[in-house]
Design a protein around this motif. Sequence first.
Motif: not given
Length: 115
Positions: A90-91, A94-110
Amino acid sequence: SLPELQRVHRELGLWMAHTKYELKPLDQIPIWRMQNTSIALSSGAGVGSFLLLKRLKPSLRFPLDIVPPFIIYFFTHRAAQVTQMPTLYSAFLALSSPLGEKTREILGAVRSNGR
């Protein structure tokens, strides 16, 4: 959900390994929080079990007296990490870093059954 979390964790780990992503200071805060909490809980459980063991069985000597507390420390540490994984991700979301962007991207793909 648990299967989503496991898949996101695996995919994000692969992405970090393949891109050699280095954590930014902002990325490290949730990881440190999880690690510090896990170590505090497991240390308390390990020391507590050692003291209880010494009270119940004072004749037990080194090195046998440290085996059960070590096992309790190890399993408590892993259990604490596992229970904190949803909060960690969840943290990350909420990040605005590349890690947060990639996490959101992966979750959307999953969630869309893609990769």
